[in-house]
Motif scaffolding. Structure first.
Motif, PDB file in Angstrom:
ATOM      1  N   THR A   1       5.618   8.974  -2.463  1.00  0.00           N
ATOM      2  CA  THR A   1       5.025   7.828  -1.509  1.00  0.00           C
ATOM      3  C   THR A   1       6.144   7.031  -1.173  1.00  0.00           C
ATOM      4  O   THR A   1       7.095   6.681  -1.687  1.00  0.00           O
ATOM      5  CB  THR A   1       4.095   7.531  -2.489  1.00  0.00           C
ATOM      6  N   SER A   2       5.489   5.656  -0.043  1.00  0.00           N
ATOM      7  CA  SER A   2       6.040   4.938  -0.211  1.00  0.00           C
ATOM      8  C   SER A   2       5.574   3.783  -0.421  1.00  0.00           C
ATOM      9  O   SER A   2       4.455   3.736   0.587  1.00  0.00           O
ATOM     10  CB  SER A   2       7.227   5.412   1.328  1.00  0.00           C
ATOM     11  N   GLU A   3       6.329   2.555  -0.727  1.00  0.00           N
ATOM     12  CA  GLU A   3       5.624   1.368  -0.610  1.00  0.00           C
ATOM     13  C   GLU A   3       6.310   0.310   0.394  1.00  0.00           C
ATOM     14  O   GLU A   3       5.535  -1.262   0.855  1.00  0.00           O
ATOM     15  CB  GLU A   3       5.624   0.337  -2.153  1.00  0.00           C
ATOM     16  N   SER A   4       6.655   0.849   1.281  1.00  0.00           N
ATOM     17  CA  SER A   4       7.840  -0.070   2.048  1.00  0.00           C
ATOM     18  C   SER A   4       6.675  -0.594   3.819  1.00  0.00           C
ATOM     19  O   SER A   4       6.232   0.552   3.915  1.00  0.00           O
ATOM     20  CB  SER A   4       9.037   0.484   2.911  1.00  0.00           C
ATOM     21  N   LYS A   5       7.375  -1.315   3.954  1.00  0.00           N
ATOM     22  CA  LYS A   5       5.917  -1.975   5.654  1.00  0.00           C
ATOM     23  C   LYS A   5       7.194  -0.675   6.262  1.00  0.00           C
ATOM     24  O   LYS A   5       8.287  -1.704   6.651  1.00  0.00           O
ATOM     25  CB  LYS A   5       5.863  -3.097   5.691  1.00  0.00           C
ATOM     26  N   LEU A   6       6.312   0.448   7.389  1.00  0.00           N
ATOM     27  CA  LEU A   6       7.070   0.322   8.143  1.00  0.00           C
ATOM     28  C   LEU A   6       6.517   0.761   9.446  1.00  0.00           C
ATOM     29  O   LEU A   6       5.503  -0.114   9.427  1.00  0.00           O
ATOM     30  CB  LEU A   6       6.944   2.081   7.548  1.00  0.00           C
ATOM     31  N   ASP A   7       7.078   0.356  10.104  1.00  0.00           N
ATOM     32  CA  ASP A   7       6.773   0.693  11.449  1.00  0.00           C
ATOM     33  C   ASP A   7       6.377   1.488  12.172  1.00  0.00           C
ATOM     34  O   ASP A   7       7.515   2.509  12.299  1.00  0.00           O
ATOM     35  CB  ASP A   7       8.401  -0.229  12.700  1.00  0.00           C
ATOM     36  N   PHE A   8       5.118   1.823  12.878  1.00  0.00           N
ATOM     37  CA  PHE A   8       4.982   3.167  13.365  1.00  0.00           C
ATOM     38  C   PHE A   8       4.640   3.370  14.708  1.00  0.00           C
ATOM     39  O   PHE A   8       4.214   4.143  15.701  1.00  0.00           O
ATOM     40  CB  PHE A   8       3.313   3.809  13.023  1.00  0.00           C
ATOM     41  N   SER A   9       5.198   2.003  15.210  1.00  0.00           N
ATOM     42  CA  SER A   9       4.845   1.464  17.020  1.00  0.00           C
ATOM     43  C   SER A   9       6.002   2.814  17.674  1.00  0.00           C
ATOM     44  O   SER A   9       6.433   3.683  17.076  1.00  0.00           O
ATOM     45  CB  SER A   9       5.375   0.799  17.200  1.00  0.00           C
ATOM     46  N   ALA A  10       4.987   2.961  18.933  1.00  0.00           N
ATOM     47  CA  ALA A  10       5.945   4.497  19.484  1.00  0.00           C
ATOM     48  C   ALA A  10       7.102   3.525  20.402  1.00  0.00           C
ATOM     49  O   ALA A  10       7.143   3.673  21.790  1.00  0.00           O
ATOM     50  CB  ALA A  10       5.343   5.067  20.518  1.00  0.00           C
ATOM     51  N   HIS A  11       7.868   2.096  19.899  1.00  0.00           N
ATOM     52  CA  HIS A  11       8.692   1.680  21.137  1.00  0.00           C
ATOM     53  C   HIS A  11      10.147   2.556  21.092  1.00  0.00           C
ATOM     54  O   HIS A  11      10.894   1.846  21.288  1.00  0.00           O
ATOM     55  CB  HIS A  11       8.730   0.420  20.305  1.00  0.00           C
ATOM     56  N   ARG A  12       9.757   3.641  20.964  1.00  0.00           N
ATOM     57  CA  ARG A  12      11.369   4.321  21.755  1.00  0.00           C
ATOM     58  C   ARG A  12      11.467   3.749  23.213  1.00  0.00           C
ATOM     59  O   ARG A  12      10.807   3.251  23.585  1.00  0.00           O
ATOM     60  CB  ARG A  12      10.546   5.876  22.027  1.00  0.00           C
ATOM     61  N   GLN A  13      12.903   4.310  23.502  1.00  0.00           N
ATOM     62  CA  GLN A  13      13.205   3.940  25.182  1.00  0.00           C
ATOM     63  C   GLN A  13      12.596   4.508  25.902  1.00  0.00           C
ATOM     64  O   GLN A  13      12.051   5.644  26.047  1.00  0.00           O
ATOM     65  CB  GLN A  13      14.852   4.186  24.849  1.00  0.00           C
ATOM     66  N   PRO A  14      12.457   4.051  27.025  1.00  0.00           N
ATOM     67  CA  PRO A  14      11.338   4.640  28.032  1.00  0.00           C
ATOM     68  C   PRO A  14      12.546   6.061  28.554  1.00  0.00           C
ATOM     69  O   PRO A  14      13.290   5.710  28.566  1.00  0.00           O
ATOM     70  CB  PRO A  14      10.970   3.395  29.372  1.00  0.00           C
TER      71      PRO A  14
ATOM     72  N   MET B   1       1.085  -1.215   0.246  1.00  0.00           N
ATOM     73  CA  MET B   1      -0.051   0.455  -0.602  1.00  0.00           C
ATOM     74  C   MET B   1       0.914   1.373   0.036  1.00  0.00           C
ATOM     75  O   MET B   1       2.340   1.435   0.665  1.00  0.00           O
ATOM     76  CB  MET B   1      -0.663   0.177   1.181  1.00  0.00           C
ATOM     77  N   LYS B   2       0.484   1.704  -0.589  1.00  0.00           N
ATOM     78  CA  LYS B   2       1.517   3.491  -1.161  1.00  0.00           C
ATOM     79  C   LYS B   2       1.390   4.286   0.295  1.00  0.00           C
ATOM     80  O   LYS B   2       0.189   4.698   0.289  1.00  0.00           O
ATOM     81  CB  LYS B   2       1.511   3.759  -2.031  1.00  0.00           C
ATOM     82  N   LEU B   3       2.259   5.135   0.796  1.00  0.00           N
ATOM     83  CA  LEU B   3       1.622   5.360   1.444  1.00  0.00           C
ATOM     84  C   LEU B   3       2.551   7.540   1.700  1.00  0.00           C
ATOM     85  O   LEU B   3       3.912   6.881   1.108  1.00  0.00           O
ATOM     86  CB  LEU B   3       2.082   5.795   3.213  1.00  0.00           C
ATOM     87  N   THR B   4       2.303   8.041   1.718  1.00  0.00           N
ATOM     88  CA  THR B   4       2.561   9.905   1.305  1.00  0.00           C
ATOM     89  C   THR B   4       3.609   9.833   2.323  1.00  0.00           C
ATOM     90  O   THR B   4       2.568   9.530   3.385  1.00  0.00           O
ATOM     91  CB  THR B   4       2.097  11.009   0.939  1.00  0.00           C
ATOM     92  N   GLY B   5       4.696  10.853   2.692  1.00  0.00           N
ATOM     93  CA  GLY B   5       5.086  11.346   3.653  1.00  0.00           C
ATOM     94  C   GLY B   5       4.146  11.684   4.545  1.00  0.00           C
ATOM     95  O   GLY B   5       4.060  11.433   5.889  1.00  0.00           O
ATOM     96  N   GLY B   6       3.133  12.679   4.242  1.00  0.00           N
ATOM     97  CA  GLY B   6       2.870  12.985   4.955  1.00  0.00           C
ATOM     98  C   GLY B   6       1.034  12.230   6.007  1.00  0.00           C
ATOM     99  O   GLY B   6       1.115  11.985   6.912  1.00  0.00           O
ATOM    100  N   GLN B   7       0.693  10.958   5.079  1.00  0.00           N
ATOM    101  CA  GLN B   7       0.505  10.067   5.429  1.00  0.00           C
ATOM    102  C   GLN B   7       1.079   9.044   6.731  1.00  0.00           C
ATOM    103  O   GLN B   7       0.427   8.973   7.912  1.00  0.00           O
ATOM    104  CB  GLN B   7      -0.384   9.716   4.652  1.00  0.00           C
ATOM    105  N   VAL B   8       2.404   8.780   6.219  1.00  0.00           N
ATOM    106  CA  VAL B   8       3.408   8.030   7.879  1.00  0.00           C
ATOM    107  C   VAL B   8       2.830   8.920   8.265  1.00  0.00           C
ATOM    108  O   VAL B   8       2.797   8.860   9.850  1.00  0.00           O
ATOM    109  CB  VAL B   8       4.221   8.318   6.331  1.00  0.00           C
ATOM    110  N   LEU B   9       3.823  10.213   8.692  1.00  0.00           N
ATOM    111  CA  LEU B   9       4.174  11.139   9.532  1.00  0.00           C
ATOM    112  C   LEU B   9       2.255  11.236  10.335  1.00  0.00           C
ATOM    113  O   LEU B   9       2.084  11.041  11.770  1.00  0.00           O
ATOM    114  CB  LEU B   9       3.295  12.839   9.007  1.00  0.00           C
ATOM    115  N   ALA B  10       1.227  11.519   9.726  1.00  0.00           N
ATOM    116  CA  ALA B  10      -0.114  11.083  10.436  1.00  0.00           C
ATOM    117  C   ALA B  10      -0.254   9.892  11.560  1.00  0.00           C
ATOM    118  O   ALA B  10      -0.692  10.613  12.520  1.00  0.00           O
ATOM    119  CB  ALA B  10      -1.186  11.470   9.664  1.00  0.00           C
ATOM    120  N   LYS B  11       0.325   8.681  10.298  1.00  0.00           N
ATOM    121  CA  LYS B  11      -0.033   7.648  10.979  1.00  0.00           C
ATOM    122  C   LYS B  11       0.909   7.704  12.561  1.00  0.00           C
ATOM    123  O   LYS B  11       0.358   6.864  13.515  1.00  0.00           O
ATOM    124  CB  LYS B  11      -0.212   6.350  10.184  1.00  0.00           C
TER     125      LYS B  11
END
Length: 573
Positions: free
Chosen positions: A166-179, A1-11
């Motif tokens: 756009t990007s078709e990569s499978k991106l990791d949107f999780s917020a798994h930043r260091q505590p 699924m293609k996502l624009t940079g704006g959509q990636v940032l929103a997610k």
């Protein structure tokens, strides 16, 4: 699924728990605003009337709940009008995420470690992204930096080209930043602090906003009770210690309380927690810049090592999270030691009680006054008796801020929000809107002078458009009276601080009528008999409301505790 940079940032923003984005759409941000409405990443967009207000709104949101909100600028940060808002957020350790666009991408993705000579120097961290796939990771870095240590604003710039790419990569949107790891104090510093506090005859605990940021109120109360030591607060620290606690010594500074300042001046040891020890402590104490604290031993707890020892010599520096440091010192005081402390400080506590009573009697005389136009104390204390104990008070600059600091009781952390020593005109109205978005179940009351209100009154339209029930109380004395009083004190005259007609008569718009034209319920109060019933009507309003209170120009403000230290020119001496 293609996502624009704006959509990636929103997610990615949604994954990090961002609940709202405030701002103004512009050439540099159209694609980002459009992406916020996409299914699966819907984040409500709050359109403000002035871009600086978007940052103030996000600032108020964070201070009310401790969670970041995003502000969207219509173009790049370098050309934004939001410089004052960024400076205010930075000065008050507020984690605000500022999003912006630009015509050209930056050459390198990620965090810029060397500050540029532009508005980004006001941010704790500044990032730029030129590759769509890098957005999630850069945002994780941004959140981690923004919230770790002393919180602060961050800017993230996405070029227009990146927003629509756009990007078709499978991106990791999780917020798994260091505590967010809390910085522990050393055992040696904790034990030495406990020993110094135990040996002192007249210890005072001075608290700043860092206690609130660290969620350390419980630890602070426990330690104060162990030590039988009074607690005084800066403006930013108000609410860190309950105002109805027997050990609350009151506010300090030129616009503080006589009780708080007397306790600070007579202390032999000062435990400063989460405060940079600047500005308020330097006014009118005489005998040099550091004299406010130079008479006593100073134990300074702060998470930012650059602030400790910067302005005042310290006996002991504790570089640590305030919560852990206070908890550690409390644990180091054993039961037998606490019992000895209670015995030797019994007389000291009697002095504290007497000073508090003397100050409360002085305030009571003003708060019971039926004079018209009002002084500030009467309508403020009437308001306190009408609202809930956990209501959030958002205070503008000037005399209103001073009066609230010195005599308006606050019982819980994060319920007293102020623009601080930056005194940013126009901050309070949008910040109050942000606070209500952050805490929708709480009453939110914005207290602001008429001069301050004129800088951002257009933002009350945002409350109407989004049905955000904030109560605005505008104290109208037809001018910048706190500035006038300071000017008169130094020069013996004033110019440019009063709002007057050519014949010298005071000039003022009818703010209640203006508010009604915006769509708010509004009332104008000129007599004491109207106060309580009007406040009750405003609080029961289904939407935003405004109460205009007519305040005296002469003698209507806070009680000054010392002279303003200002280098007057030779001809005026």
């Amino acid at each position: 699924m293609k996502l624009t940079g704006g959509q990636v940032l929103a997610k990615a923003l949604k994954a990090h728990g961002v609940q709202y984005v405030a701002g103004i759409p512009g050439y540099g941000s159209w694609a980002l605003v459009d992406a916020l409405l996409e299914p699966g990443s819907e984040i409500p967009f709050i359109q403000v009337m002035q871009e600086q207000s978007a940052v103030h709104l996000a600032d108020g949101f964070f201070r009310a709940c401790g969670r970041p909100m995003a502000a969207l600028l219509p173009a790049g940060v370098e050309t934004s009008k939001a410089v004052c808002a960024l400076a205010t957020a930075s000065a008050n350790s507020s984690a605000v995420l500022v999003l912006s666009g630009s015509n050209e991408p930056r050459p390198v993705d990620g965090i810029r470690t060397s500050p540029e000579v532009d508005q980004t120097v006001l941010c704790k961290v500044s990032c730029s992204v030129s590759e769509v796939d890098a957005i999630p990771e850069v945002l994780r870095q941004t959140f981690s930096s923004m919230l770790s240590g002393r919180p602060g604003p961050a800017s993230l710039e996405l070029s227009i080209k990146t927003q629509i790419a756009t990007s078709e990569s499978k991106l990791d949107f999780s917020a798994h930043r260091q505590p967010s790891l809390r910085l522990c104090p050393s055992l040696e510093s904790v034990e030495r602090a406990a020993a110094l506090l135990s040996d002192a005859q007249r210890p005072v605990i001075l608290v700043g906003g860092g206690v609130i940021s660290a969620d350390a109120t419980d630890e602070l109360v426990r330690l104060a009770e162990y030590l039988h030591a009074p607690v005084v607060s800066t403006s930013g620290g108000k609410g860190a210690f309950p105002d109805d606690h027997a050990l609350n010594g009151g506010a300090i500074g030129r616009l503080g309380s006589a009780c708080g300042n007397t306790l600070l001046q007579s202390a032999d040891l000062i435990l400063a927690v989460g405060s940079r020890l600047e500005n308020l402590l330097d006014f009118g104490w005489g005998g040099g810049r550091n004299s406010a604290l130079s008479h006593a031993q100073l134990v300074h707890i702060d998470i930012d090592p650059q602030q400790v020892g910067k302005r005042h010599e310290v006996e002991l520096a504790v570089i640590a999270d305030a919560k852990l440091a206070l908890e550690g010192i409390g644990s180091a005081l054993k039961p037998a030691q606490r019992k000895r402390i209670a015995g030797k400080r019994a007389q000291y506590l009697k002095e504290v009680i007497a000073l508090k009573k003397q100050w409360e009697d002085e305030v009571e005389l003003l708060s019971n006054s039926d004079c018209t136009p009002f002084n500030l104390q009467r309508p403020l204390l009437e308001l306190r008796s009408t609202i809930e104990s956990e209501a959030i008070i958002v205070v503008g600059s000037g005399g209103v801020r001073g009066a609230v600091h010195q005599m308006f009781p606050i019982y819980h952390p994060r319920t007293h929000l102020t623009c601080g020593d930056s005194s940013s005109l126009g901050w309070a109205v949008p910040a109050a809107i942000g606070a209500r978005l952050a805490m929708p179940a709480r009453q939110v009351i914005c207290l602001v002078g008429d001069g301050d209100f004129l800088h951002s009154l257009q933002e009350i339209a945002v409350c109407v458009m989004h049905t955000i029930p904030v109560v605005f109380v505008v104290f109208n004395n037809s001018g910048y009276m706190s500035m006038r009083d300071g000017q008169c004190g130094v020069f013996g005259r004033h110019y440019g601080c009063e709002f007057n007609l050519p014949d010298g008569k005071p000039y003022s718009p009818n703010y209640a009528e203006i508010a009604r034209n915006f769509g708010l319920d509004a009332w104008r109060v000129e007599h004491a008999s109207q106060l309580k019933s009007t406040y009750q009507k405003a609080l029961k309003s289904n939407g935003p409301s405004l109460v205009e209170v007519i305040v005296a120009r002469e003698g209507g403000g806070p009680l000054l505790q010392s002279d303003l230290s200002f280098p007057a020119p030779q001809y005026s001496r």
